[in-house]
Design a protein around this motif. Structure first.
Motif, PDB file in Angstrom:
ATOM      1  N   VAL A  52       0.863  -1.178   0.000  1.00  0.00           N
ATOM      2  CA  VAL A  52       0.000   0.000   0.000  1.00  0.00           C
ATOM      3  C   VAL A  52       0.902   1.231   0.000  1.00  0.00           C
ATOM      4  O   VAL A  52       1.837   1.319   0.792  1.00  0.00           O
ATOM      5  CB  VAL A  52      -0.915  -0.006   1.251  1.00  0.00           C
ATOM      6  CG1 VAL A  52      -1.727   1.262   1.335  1.00  0.00           C
ATOM      7  CG2 VAL A  52      -1.813  -1.221   1.238  1.00  0.00           C
ATOM      8  N   PRO A  53       0.671   2.188  -0.911  1.00  0.00           N
ATOM      9  CA  PRO A  53       1.517   3.384  -0.969  1.00  0.00           C
ATOM     10  C   PRO A  53       1.504   4.146   0.352  1.00  0.00           C
ATOM     11  O   PRO A  53       0.478   4.213   1.035  1.00  0.00           O
ATOM     12  CB  PRO A  53       0.886   4.228  -2.078  1.00  0.00           C
ATOM     13  CG  PRO A  53      -0.010   3.314  -2.832  1.00  0.00           C
ATOM     14  CD  PRO A  53      -0.389   2.216  -1.916  1.00  0.00           C
ATOM     15  N   ALA A  54       2.647   4.732   0.699  1.00  0.00           N
ATOM     16  CA  ALA A  54       2.770   5.469   1.955  1.00  0.00           C
ATOM     17  C   ALA A  54       1.828   6.669   2.008  1.00  0.00           C
ATOM     18  O   ALA A  54       1.390   7.066   3.090  1.00  0.00           O
ATOM     19  CB  ALA A  54       4.214   5.931   2.150  1.00  0.00           C
TER      20      ALA A  54
ATOM     21  N   GLN B  63     -14.132  -2.472   7.175  1.00  0.00           N
ATOM     22  CA  GLN B  63     -14.687  -2.547   5.825  1.00  0.00           C
ATOM     23  C   GLN B  63     -13.582  -2.892   4.842  1.00  0.00           C
ATOM     24  O   GLN B  63     -12.427  -2.526   5.030  1.00  0.00           O
ATOM     25  CB  GLN B  63     -15.308  -1.198   5.472  1.00  0.00           C
ATOM     26  CG  GLN B  63     -16.021  -1.127   4.168  1.00  0.00           C
ATOM     27  CD  GLN B  63     -16.798   0.177   4.025  1.00  0.00           C
ATOM     28  OE1 GLN B  63     -17.201   0.796   5.001  1.00  0.00           O
ATOM     29  NE2 GLN B  63     -16.992   0.609   2.801  1.00  0.00           N
ATOM     30  N   THR B  64     -13.939  -3.588   3.774  1.00  0.00           N
ATOM     31  CA  THR B  64     -13.005  -3.865   2.687  1.00  0.00           C
ATOM     32  C   THR B  64     -13.190  -2.798   1.623  1.00  0.00           C
ATOM     33  O   THR B  64     -14.315  -2.495   1.235  1.00  0.00           O
ATOM     34  CB  THR B  64     -13.277  -5.254   2.086  1.00  0.00           C
ATOM     35  OG1 THR B  64     -13.146  -6.229   3.127  1.00  0.00           O
ATOM     36  CG2 THR B  64     -12.300  -5.577   0.975  1.00  0.00           C
ATOM     37  N   VAL B  65     -12.080  -2.197   1.184  1.00  0.00           N
ATOM     38  CA  VAL B  65     -12.137  -1.142   0.169  1.00  0.00           C
ATOM     39  C   VAL B  65     -11.192  -1.483  -0.974  1.00  0.00           C
ATOM     40  O   VAL B  65     -10.249  -2.252  -0.811  1.00  0.00           O
ATOM     41  CB  VAL B  65     -11.782   0.247   0.758  1.00  0.00           C
ATOM     42  CG1 VAL B  65     -12.775   0.642   1.836  1.00  0.00           C
ATOM     43  CG2 VAL B  65     -10.377   0.294   1.298  1.00  0.00           C
ATOM     44  N   GLY B  66     -11.446  -0.905  -2.147  1.00  0.00           N
ATOM     45  CA  GLY B  66     -10.595  -1.132  -3.303  1.00  0.00           C
ATOM     46  C   GLY B  66      -9.488  -0.103  -3.390  1.00  0.00           C
ATOM     47  O   GLY B  66      -9.654   1.041  -2.990  1.00  0.00           O
ATOM     48  N   LEU B  67      -8.350  -0.515  -3.917  1.00  0.00           N
ATOM     49  CA  LEU B  67      -7.208   0.378  -4.080  1.00  0.00           C
ATOM     50  C   LEU B  67      -6.517   0.028  -5.397  1.00  0.00           C
ATOM     51  O   LEU B  67      -6.212  -1.130  -5.657  1.00  0.00           O
ATOM     52  CB  LEU B  67      -6.223   0.207  -2.920  1.00  0.00           C
ATOM     53  CG  LEU B  67      -4.892   0.941  -3.028  1.00  0.00           C
ATOM     54  CD1 LEU B  67      -5.110   2.448  -3.004  1.00  0.00           C
ATOM     55  CD2 LEU B  67      -3.969   0.526  -1.905  1.00  0.00           C
ATOM     56  N   THR B  68      -6.283   1.046  -6.225  1.00  0.00           N
ATOM     57  CA  THR B  68      -5.538   0.854  -7.456  1.00  0.00           C
ATOM     58  C   THR B  68      -4.147   1.427  -7.262  1.00  0.00           C
ATOM     59  O   THR B  68      -3.991   2.574  -6.857  1.00  0.00           O
ATOM     60  CB  THR B  68      -6.239   1.566  -8.634  1.00  0.00           C
ATOM     61  OG1 THR B  68      -7.568   1.051  -8.734  1.00  0.00           O
ATOM     62  CG2 THR B  68      -5.503   1.320  -9.936  1.00  0.00           C
TER      63      THR B  68
ATOM     64  N   GLU C 142      -7.480  -3.071  -9.600  1.00  0.00           N
ATOM     65  CA  GLU C 142      -7.896  -2.727  -8.243  1.00  0.00           C
ATOM     66  C   GLU C 142      -7.813  -3.963  -7.357  1.00  0.00           C
ATOM     67  O   GLU C 142      -8.212  -5.046  -7.745  1.00  0.00           O
ATOM     68  CB  GLU C 142      -9.325  -2.192  -8.252  1.00  0.00           C
ATOM     69  CG  GLU C 142      -9.758  -1.704  -6.893  1.00  0.00           C
ATOM     70  CD  GLU C 142     -11.111  -1.033  -6.923  1.00  0.00           C
ATOM     71  OE1 GLU C 142     -12.101  -1.742  -6.676  1.00  0.00           O
ATOM     72  OE2 GLU C 142     -11.164   0.175  -7.189  1.00  0.00           O
ATOM     73  N   GLU C 143      -7.254  -3.776  -6.176  1.00  0.00           N
ATOM     74  CA  GLU C 143      -7.134  -4.855  -5.213  1.00  0.00           C
ATOM     75  C   GLU C 143      -7.811  -4.430  -3.922  1.00  0.00           C
ATOM     76  O   GLU C 143      -7.982  -3.254  -3.659  1.00  0.00           O
ATOM     77  CB  GLU C 143      -5.664  -5.193  -4.984  1.00  0.00           C
ATOM     78  CG  GLU C 143      -5.001  -5.709  -6.250  1.00  0.00           C
ATOM     79  CD  GLU C 143      -3.584  -6.150  -6.023  1.00  0.00           C
ATOM     80  OE1 GLU C 143      -3.307  -6.728  -4.966  1.00  0.00           O
ATOM     81  OE2 GLU C 143      -2.758  -5.910  -6.913  1.00  0.00           O
ATOM     82  N   ALA C 144      -8.205  -5.397  -3.120  1.00  0.00           N
ATOM     83  CA  ALA C 144      -8.949  -5.128  -1.897  1.00  0.00           C
ATOM     84  C   ALA C 144      -8.020  -5.027  -0.694  1.00  0.00           C
ATOM     85  O   ALA C 144      -7.081  -5.814  -0.561  1.00  0.00           O
ATOM     86  CB  ALA C 144      -9.977  -6.217  -1.668  1.00  0.00           C
ATOM     87  N   ILE C 145      -8.293  -4.065   0.167  1.00  0.00           N
ATOM     88  CA  ILE C 145      -7.593  -3.945   1.438  1.00  0.00           C
ATOM     89  C   ILE C 145      -8.636  -3.807   2.541  1.00  0.00           C
ATOM     90  O   ILE C 145      -9.752  -3.346   2.306  1.00  0.00           O
ATOM     91  CB  ILE C 145      -6.607  -2.752   1.481  1.00  0.00           C
ATOM     92  CG1 ILE C 145      -7.346  -1.437   1.248  1.00  0.00           C
ATOM     93  CG2 ILE C 145      -5.484  -2.933   0.506  1.00  0.00           C
ATOM     94  CD1 ILE C 145      -6.484  -0.216   1.469  1.00  0.00           C
TER      95      ILE C 145
ATOM     96  N   HIS D  78      -4.749  -4.893   6.683  1.00  0.00           N
ATOM     97  CA  HIS D  78      -3.955  -5.763   5.812  1.00  0.00           C
ATOM     98  C   HIS D  78      -4.622  -5.827   4.453  1.00  0.00           C
ATOM     99  O   HIS D  78      -5.749  -5.387   4.273  1.00  0.00           O
ATOM    100  CB  HIS D  78      -3.787  -7.171   6.394  1.00  0.00           C
ATOM    101  CG  HIS D  78      -5.070  -7.926   6.552  1.00  0.00           C
ATOM    102  ND1 HIS D  78      -5.716  -8.553   5.517  1.00  0.00           N
ATOM    103  CD2 HIS D  78      -5.833  -8.142   7.641  1.00  0.00           C
ATOM    104  CE1 HIS D  78      -6.817  -9.129   5.968  1.00  0.00           C
ATOM    105  NE2 HIS D  78      -6.917  -8.893   7.250  1.00  0.00           N
ATOM    106  N   THR D  79      -3.893  -6.402   3.516  1.00  0.00           N
ATOM    107  CA  THR D  79      -4.483  -6.620   2.210  1.00  0.00           C
ATOM    108  C   THR D  79      -5.315  -7.889   2.273  1.00  0.00           C
ATOM    109  O   THR D  79      -5.042  -8.784   3.063  1.00  0.00           O
ATOM    110  CB  THR D  79      -3.398  -6.756   1.124  1.00  0.00           C
ATOM    111  OG1 THR D  79      -2.533  -7.815   1.481  1.00  0.00           O
ATOM    112  CG2 THR D  79      -2.629  -5.470   0.969  1.00  0.00           C
TER     113      THR D  79
END
Length: 161
Positions: A26-28, A103-108, A114-117, A150-151
């Motif tokens: 995950v980007p800082a 909650q699970t959220v998407g991150l590109t 897009e992946e879930a974290i 976590h992812t």
């Protein structure tokens, strides 16, 4: 006597084996956001208690999750039903000093898929009580800051596409 499982252990391991883990960290500078939460509820002389929780996650501002909790004194049980974001989870009982959201959220990341974290947050929660004509109602609101837990690792059944 020990409990037994009729499901073969090797199939269980294959079923729960990860098929894809997050390929990049995950980007800082990623801001996991927050939930704007409001709760109102009450109780009756008969012992019934209830509350309605409304949670709006900053990453999906037009999606409000509503959860209704009811305590039935006749059956000695609690039920919670939620509508809105299916991955949303909260932990709070009438009178507790803090509330927890998850909650699970998407991150590109870097233009990849897009992946879930998983994001989670806990915050102190205070509310106004003794509201209403009978003094048995309450209401409160809080902003709960999210942090990355976590992812999410996807799992698939053996032989599934």
């Amino acid at each position: 006597m020990r409990p037994t499982c009729s499901f073969p252990f090797s199939l269980l391991v294959a079923f729960l084996s990860p098929t894809r883990a997050r390929s990049q960290p995950v980007p800082a500078d990623f801001d996991p956001g927050f939930w704007s939460v409001s709760i109102n509820g009450g109780s009756a002389a008969s012992g019934w208690r209830w509350h309605d929780l409304y949670a709006n996650y900053s990453g999906t501002p037009d999606t409000t999750t509503r959860c209704r909790w009811v305590h039935n004194p006749e059956l000695h049980n609690d039920t919670t039903t939620c509508s809105g974001e299916p991955s949303f989870y909260y932990l709070w009982s009438n009178g507790q000093a803090s509330i927890t959201m998850q909650q699970t959220v998407g991150l590109t990341v870097a233009g990849s898929q897009e992946e879930a974290i998983l994001v989670k947050g806990t915050s102190p929660f205070t509310y106004k009580s003794n509201l209403g004509a009978n003094g048995r109602q309450f209401e409160g609101a809080v902003r709960v800051t999210a942090t990355v837990v976590h992812t999410v690792v996807e799992t698939a059944r053996e032989g599934a596409d």
